[in-house]
Design a protein around this motif. Structure first.
Motif, PDB file in Angstrom:
ATOM      1  N   ARG A   1       0.664  -1.120   0.199  1.00  0.00           N
ATOM      2  CA  ARG A   1       0.037  -0.144   0.014  1.00  0.00           C
ATOM      3  C   ARG A   1       0.920   1.261   0.075  1.00  0.00           C
TER       4      ARG A   1
ATOM      5  N   ASN B   1       1.379  14.657   4.502  1.00  0.00           N
ATOM      6  CA  ASN B   1       2.414  14.607   3.691  1.00  0.00           C
ATOM      7  C   ASN B   1       2.125  15.393   2.353  1.00  0.00           C
ATOM      8  N   ARG B   2       1.500  16.540   2.482  1.00  0.00           N
ATOM      9  CA  ARG B   2       1.194  17.362   1.469  1.00  0.00           C
ATOM     10  C   ARG B   2       0.825  18.702   1.899  1.00  0.00           C
TER      11      ARG B   2
ATOM     12  N   ASP C   1       0.410  -1.081  -5.587  1.00  0.00           N
ATOM     13  CA  ASP C   1      -0.873  -0.955  -5.559  1.00  0.00           C
ATOM     14  C   ASP C   1      -1.868  -0.088  -6.373  1.00  0.00           C
ATOM     15  N   ASP C   2      -0.920   0.538  -7.562  1.00  0.00           N
ATOM     16  CA  ASP C   2      -1.839   1.102  -8.425  1.00  0.00           C
ATOM     17  C   ASP C   2      -0.881   1.281  -9.945  1.00  0.00           C
TER      18      ASP C   2
ATOM     19  N   ARG D   1       1.389  10.148 -12.590  1.00  0.00           N
ATOM     20  CA  ARG D   1      -0.103   9.421 -12.910  1.00  0.00           C
ATOM     21  C   ARG D   1       0.069   9.452 -14.188  1.00  0.00           C
TER      22      ARG D   1
ATOM     23  N   ALA E   1       0.793   3.725  -2.771  1.00  0.00           N
ATOM     24  CA  ALA E   1       0.056   4.742  -3.760  1.00  0.00           C
ATOM     25  C   ALA E   1      -0.030   6.228  -3.192  1.00  0.00           C
ATOM     26  N   ASP E   2      -0.762   5.955  -1.794  1.00  0.00           N
ATOM     27  CA  ASP E   2      -1.275   7.259  -1.136  1.00  0.00           C
ATOM     28  C   ASP E   2      -0.112   7.608  -0.166  1.00  0.00           C
ATOM     29  N   THR E   3       1.252   7.380  -0.451  1.00  0.00           N
ATOM     30  CA  THR E   3       2.382   8.009   0.400  1.00  0.00           C
ATOM     31  C   THR E   3       3.370   8.702  -0.333  1.00  0.00           C
TER      32      THR E   3
ATOM     33  N   ARG F   1       7.001  13.599  -3.769  1.00  0.00           N
ATOM     34  CA  ARG F   1       5.551  14.599  -4.370  1.00  0.00           C
ATOM     35  C   ARG F   1       6.001  15.759  -5.252  1.00  0.00           C
TER      36      ARG F   1
END
Length: 754
Positions: A300, A706-707, A511-512, A591, A302-304, A364
């Motif tokens: 997991r 984190n953003r 995961d993506d 993306r 992708a959201d990190t 990011r």
């Protein structure tokens, strides 16, 4: 000649052997420049400033002044940097004989011995023994055993690598002091104590056992085994989620060292299982791991994507674990991982001009690396940085019997006492800018041995090898991710050339499949976003290029090695290796969406909404930028600014405030837009006032982890009527202790205002 490790009492046989420090020399090129930049920084450091808190703690006079950052006298982790410093000095001394660093390091050891003697009981640290009383009472304290481990390791390396006999005596007395403390704790109390981070105590005590042969140090080392973490790993269970990563990787290194010294198969199983779990479920394309120092759920990632990815210490320790596994097995997959991490997790850290290091590697888009300062940082990753950059030659060559292994492609030379006679092998290469290398053998007489080349995992087109200018036919059958031995009698002047074409390819996050890093061979490419029209709190860039034909939209820039430029994308940008990024804003994961797809349409709507907000802007101020703040009439008390990888910021402490003067439109409704860092938390509750009237109260409690995120607050029309500007003030609320930090502030026309 300095040893890589001390004598092994009951050691296991390894498939590969590391070369002793000093056997491998870096030749002119990027690695040698990075090494020398680090040596200059080491020479600039003051032993007396490092020793200040040690002397104060021991009741001795302390000349000069202490360092800042994590070495500040009020920081509970103070003293750890001395250990890092001694380790780095020892490694440089062993390789080059640097006389200046030897004098400084020997002086530091002698003064540490004097501090230890002043304590009278073997204790030595920059903080009082009471810190360990708190650990044993399970009270809050910041990792004193972590600091002791660093000091112990520095002393051990000064003895083993730099030949300082006094360092071993100091280390033995220090270890015996802690043996006395731990002997008073039963097993349950010891396990409870190990809930507080304890660094690599297991491994360093095993090193001391290896050097002295004294089994009391083996027994003490094994008391520093946290069973709640180690036991599941022995069974192959992934329980990493929620754990502080760099607390636990050193524990696995202790298991690896235990196996290497004693042959304990369970310890080997722990190390191998952990590596498989880490690399299959918790690693990025860079080889690095974790967000904000903590592992998340397996598979997991992708959201990190954020500012706090890939702490440097963890890359250092993961590389070290792979080195253990490579030695034991000789398997090329571990060598491939070392290369991946070397370029994308190790060489990313040092600023090439200042020699300073990063803590995290942001992923990011729109963020930057954040390098520290020479005298006021001294984080764990600073200490690890000076050690690692003193060790850049250690993985270039390995040996085994009559085999010489070429593991990393770097300008370097090795002097090898092969079974058939002394040999020098020189590697000349501009890798990775040129995906080829050339090796030359120097020998006084003909010598039979096998020169074993690593065929990289990414070499999908294969490799081409020539020996003395003639094609080596067996190379055509060499498989990526394997070794290619060339067995023959070598004569002085013989050469081997290997070419290994690199290809562009994508590495999807686990995961993506639509979120990918762009790679060229082993290199993760960073997209430079300096010309990206939206800031880091805006929509992230999206690419519409064919993911199966990268070369159709990502093309080399002529005359600029390892530089690529996109063509025909929603926003075109330049890509370079992440290890080549210095101060530029960049991104690592992107993306991918087919043009016109729902994902692409969503991105276009987000861009349009962001641009519409920009069109509403009346005035803006850049917090932390002196010129912008002065132009907007900054007033403040108990306020401070600083730099973050997301940009400069300003905040106010309890009892303080800061304010700016911003233009307004008196004919229509206005709104304030403020940018915050979404991981900020604590007692950050504050009021926002316009001309003395509170218009909002904001709490920062991990609002957008984190953003950056943007909050918009309406300004009542009566506060702007008949005015050209207003004063916007930030101050802690009655139940808060800080205001901000804020990263951006602007006045807008309220949405839909006519």
């Amino acid at each position: 000649m300095a040893r890589m490790h001390g004598p092994v009492p009951n050691g296991v046989s390894c498939q590969l052997q590391s070369f002793a420090w000093g056997s491998v020399a870096l030749l002119p090129g990027p690695l040698q420049r990075a090494f020398e930049t680090n040596v200059r920084y080491l020479r600039s450091l003051s032993p007396d400033r490092y020793l200040w808190t040690f002397r104060k703690t021991a009741g001795l006079p302390a000349p000069d002044e202490p360092y800042g950052g994590w070495e500040d006298p009020k920081c509970e982790l103070r003293g750890h940097s001395v250990g890092h410093y001694l380790s780095a000095c020892a490694r440089v001394i062993a390789q080059t004989g640097d006389a200046e660093l030897r004098r400084s390091a020997d002086y530091t050891v002698a003064e540490l011995a004097r501090c230890q003697a002043a304590h009278g009981n073997g204790y030595l640290s920059a903080f009082p023994e009471e810190f360990f009383d708190r650990v044993e009472r399970f009270e809050r304290v910041w990792a004193p055993y972590y600091t002791i481990h660093k000091i112990m390791l520095g002393l051990w390396e000064m003895h083993v690598y730099a030949g300082n006999a006094r360092a071993l005596g100091v280390l033995v007395r220090l270890a015996d002091y802690f043996r006395g403390r731990c002997d008073k704790l039963d097993d349950a109390a010891m396990q409870q104590m190990l809930r507080c981070e304890f660094g690599g105590m297991h491994e360093v005590l095993l090193n001391l056992y290896a050097t002295t042969g004294q089994r009391r140090f083996l027994a003490l080392a094994r008391r520093f085994v946290k069973r709640s973490f180690i036991d599941p790993l022995a069974e192959g269970k992934d329980l990493l989620s929620g754990l502080h990563a760099n607390t636990h990787i050193p524990q696995v290194l202790g298991q690896a060292r235990d196996y290497e010294l004693t042959g304990d198969e369970r310890a080997r199983r722990v190390a191998e299982n952990f590596w498989e779990i880490l690399t299959s479920a918790h690693c990025y394309a860079t080889g690095g791991t974790s967000l904000d120092e903590v592992w998340g759920p397996p598979h997991r990632l992708a959201d990190t994507m954020g500012a706090y990815n890939q702490e440097f210490c963890k890359s250092y320790n993961a590389e070290k674990l792979a080195r253990y596994l490579l030695r034991w097995t000789g398997e090329a997959r571990y060598a491939d991982y070392i290369e991946r991490l070397f370029y994308n997790g190790i060489l990313v850290s040092q600023h090439p001009q200042t020699g300073m290091f990063i803590y995290y590697l942001p992923f990011r888009a729109g963020l930057r690396k954040e390098h520290g300062t020479p005298t006021a940082t001294f984080t764990c990753c600073y200490g690890t940085g000076i050690q690692e950059y003193a060790s850049l030659a250690q993985d270039v060559f390995y040996h085994s019997g009559d085999e010489l292994y070429v593991n990393l492609f770097a300008p370097a030379a090795v002097d090898w006492a092969s079974p058939a006679g002394p040999v020098r092998v020189t590697q000349e290469t501009e890798y990775p800018a040129v995906a080829a290398t050339r090796l030359t053998v120097s020998a006084a007489k003909p010598v039979r041995f096998a020169l074993v080349l690593r065929v990289p995992w990414w070499a999908a087109k294969g490799v081409k090898v020539k020996v003395n200018g003639s094609v080596y036919g067996k190379a055509t059958k060499a498989k990526p991710g394997a070794w290619l031995p060339i067995c023959r009698v070598w004569r002085d002047g013989d050469t081997v050339e290997m070419a290994m074409p690199m290809l562009l390819h994508l590495a999807p996050i686990n995961d993506d499949p639509a979120l990918c890093a762009v790679m060229y061979g082993p290199l993760v490419l960073a997209g430079l976003v300096e010309n990206w029209p939206l800031p880091a709190d805006g929509p992230q860039p999206v690419f519409t290029g064919d993911t199966t034909r990268l070369a159709s939209w990502l093309r080399p820039v002529p005359g600029r090695p390892l530089t690529f430029r996109t063509v025909g994308q929603p926003v075109d940008m330049t890509f370079i290796p992440i290890h080549g990024v210095v101060d530029e804003p960049y991104g690592l994961y992107w993306r991918f969406a087919a043009k016109g797809s729902p994902a692409h349409q969503l991105y276009e709507r987000a861009v349009a909404a962001f641009q519409a907000r920009q069109q509403r802007m009346l005035d803006s101020v850049a917090p932390g930028d002196a010129g912008s703040e002065q132009a907007h009439g900054l007033e403040s008390a108990a306020s401070a600014t600083g730099n973050h990888c997301a940009g400069p910021w300003r905040r106010a402490s309890e009892g303080g405030f800061f304010s700016y003067r911003l233009k307004v439109d008196p004919r229509q409704e206005n709104a304030l837009a403020v940018t915050y860092w979404g991981s900020d938390a604590g007692d950050r509750v504050f009021d926002i006032l316009v001309d003395g009237v509170r218009v909002a109260t904001q709490a920062l409690q991990h609002n957008a982890p984190n953003r950056l995120f943007l909050a918009e607050y309406p300004v009542p029309p009566d506060l702007t009527a008949g005015k050209e500007s207003v004063t916007v003030r930030f101050q802690p609320a009655p139940n808060g202790k800080a205001a901000g930090a804020i990263f951006g502030l602007c006045m807008l026309r309220k949405e839909n205002a006519q």
